[in-house]
Design a protein around this motif. Structure first.
Motif, PDB file in Angstrom:
ATOM      1  N   GLY A 143     -17.076  13.445   1.630  1.00 51.80           N
ATOM      2  CA  GLY A 143     -17.127  13.436   0.173  1.00 51.80           C
ATOM      3  C   GLY A 143     -16.332  14.537  -0.500  1.00 51.80           C
ATOM      4  N   THR A 144     -15.581  15.335   0.271  1.00 52.79           N
ATOM      5  CA  THR A 144     -14.794  16.401  -0.354  1.00 52.79           C
ATOM      6  C   THR A 144     -13.619  15.859  -1.162  1.00 52.79           C
ATOM      7  N   ASN A 145     -13.128  14.685  -0.791  1.00 53.65           N
ATOM      8  CA  ASN A 145     -12.006  14.060  -1.491  1.00 53.65           C
ATOM      9  C   ASN A 145     -12.304  12.584  -1.675  1.00 53.65           C
ATOM     10  N   THR A 146     -11.715  11.981  -2.708  1.00 54.22           N
ATOM     11  CA  THR A 146     -11.859  10.547  -2.933  1.00 54.22           C
ATOM     12  C   THR A 146     -10.468   9.921  -2.964  1.00 54.22           C
ATOM     13  N   LEU A 147     -10.225   9.002  -2.025  1.00 53.14           N
ATOM     14  CA  LEU A 147      -8.956   8.281  -1.944  1.00 53.14           C
ATOM     15  C   LEU A 147      -9.088   6.982  -2.721  1.00 53.14           C
ATOM     16  N   VAL A 148      -8.099   6.696  -3.551  1.00 53.82           N
ATOM     17  CA  VAL A 148      -8.056   5.439  -4.300  1.00 53.82           C
ATOM     18  C   VAL A 148      -6.809   4.683  -3.882  1.00 53.82           C
ATOM     19  N   ILE A 149      -6.994   3.416  -3.517  1.00 51.47           N
ATOM     20  CA  ILE A 149      -5.874   2.504  -3.254  1.00 51.47           C
ATOM     21  C   ILE A 149      -5.894   1.500  -4.401  1.00 51.47           C
ATOM     22  N   GLU A 150      -4.764   1.424  -5.117  1.00 50.03           N
ATOM     23  CA  GLU A 150      -4.718   0.577  -6.299  1.00 50.03           C
ATOM     24  C   GLU A 150      -3.306   0.047  -6.511  1.00 50.03           C
ATOM     25  N   ASP A 151      -3.170  -1.259  -6.506  1.00 51.08           N
ATOM     26  CA  ASP A 151      -1.887  -1.917  -6.776  1.00 51.08           C
ATOM     27  C   ASP A 151      -0.756  -1.411  -5.891  1.00 51.08           C
ATOM     28  N   GLY A 152      -1.049  -1.174  -4.601  1.00 50.43           N
ATOM     29  CA  GLY A 152      -0.025  -0.748  -3.656  1.00 50.43           C
ATOM     30  C   GLY A 152       0.244   0.744  -3.633  1.00 50.43           C
ATOM     31  N   PHE A 153      -0.514   1.516  -4.377  1.00 48.80           N
ATOM     32  CA  PHE A 153      -0.364   2.966  -4.432  1.00 48.80           C
ATOM     33  C   PHE A 153      -1.626   3.638  -3.902  1.00 48.80           C
ATOM     34  N   ALA A 154      -1.461   4.828  -3.332  1.00 45.90           N
ATOM     35  CA  ALA A 154      -2.591   5.638  -2.880  1.00 45.90           C
ATOM     36  C   ALA A 154      -2.556   6.974  -3.611  1.00 45.90           C
ATOM     37  N   LEU A 163      -2.455  -0.685   1.925  1.00 47.85           N
ATOM     38  CA  LEU A 163      -2.098  -0.496   0.520  1.00 47.85           C
ATOM     39  C   LEU A 163      -2.180  -1.784  -0.288  1.00 47.85           C
ATOM     40  N   ASP A 164      -2.355  -2.914   0.391  1.00 50.86           N
ATOM     41  CA  ASP A 164      -2.451  -4.177  -0.342  1.00 50.86           C
ATOM     42  C   ASP A 164      -3.896  -4.563  -0.679  1.00 50.86           C
ATOM     43  N   ARG A 165      -4.854  -3.671  -0.374  1.00 50.28           N
ATOM     44  CA  ARG A 165      -6.271  -3.923  -0.710  1.00 50.28           C
ATOM     45  C   ARG A 165      -6.805  -2.763  -1.541  1.00 50.28           C
ATOM     46  N   ASN A 166      -7.149  -3.053  -2.790  1.00 49.89           N
ATOM     47  CA  ASN A 166      -7.665  -2.015  -3.682  1.00 49.89           C
ATOM     48  C   ASN A 166      -9.026  -1.532  -3.200  1.00 49.89           C
ATOM     49  N   GLY A 167      -9.291  -0.245  -3.413  1.00 48.76           N
ATOM     50  CA  GLY A 167     -10.588   0.301  -3.053  1.00 48.76           C
ATOM     51  C   GLY A 167     -10.684   1.781  -3.345  1.00 48.76           C
ATOM     52  N   VAL A 168     -11.923   2.277  -3.304  1.00 46.50           N
ATOM     53  CA  VAL A 168     -12.203   3.695  -3.494  1.00 46.50           C
ATOM     54  C   VAL A 168     -12.941   4.164  -2.247  1.00 46.50           C
TER      55      VAL A 168
END
Length: 127
Positions: A68-79, A57-62
């Motif tokens: 490809g059925t879902n897209t996970l976003v990690i941003e500013d410690g949130f998923a 959670l400490d590394r932002n990414g998409v």
């Protein structure tokens, strides 16, 4: 005032007290279940009942998931899930998670994202 008017007022007051009591109970339960939870360290992705990946959670990414059925976003410690191919998109509307034990579920795509790695704040009965 007649008996009917007094009875109606009394019932209205009792209804208001019941509603207020239920709201207070809901608030207490919300804080009881969320208090003591710690920030999680990573988002764990489970697809078809098997762990498919861990994302800090400490590394932002998409991250595209499940082909490809879902897209996970990690941003500013949130998923959170930003996109999904499921018809109702409940998983997308579940919002951002960051506390240990929180999860997002996409039943049509058989996907679970849960947060792990925080200190659960519980009592160690073995130590």
């Amino acid at each position: 005032m007649g008996k009917k008017e007094m009875s109606k007022k009394k019932r209205t007051l009792l209804d208001a007290a019941l509603i207020l009591g239920l709201l207070l109970l809901a608030l207490v339960l919300y804080f009881a279940f969320s208090a003591g939870r710690e920030e999680g360290a990573c988002a764990v992705v489970i697809i078809n009942g098997e762990e498919a990946g861990r994302y800090p959670l400490d590394r932002n990414g998409v991250f595209p998931l499940n082909g490809g059925t879902n897209t996970l976003v990690i941003e500013d410690g949130f998923a959170y899930l930003s996109e999904a191919t499921c018809p109702d998109k409940i998983c997308v509307h579940m919002g951002k998670i960051h506390l240990d034990g929180q999860l997002i579920v996409c039943l049509p795509n058989q996907l679970i994202v849960t947060v792990e790695g925080g200190d659960d704040g519980g009592v160690d009965i073995f130590g």
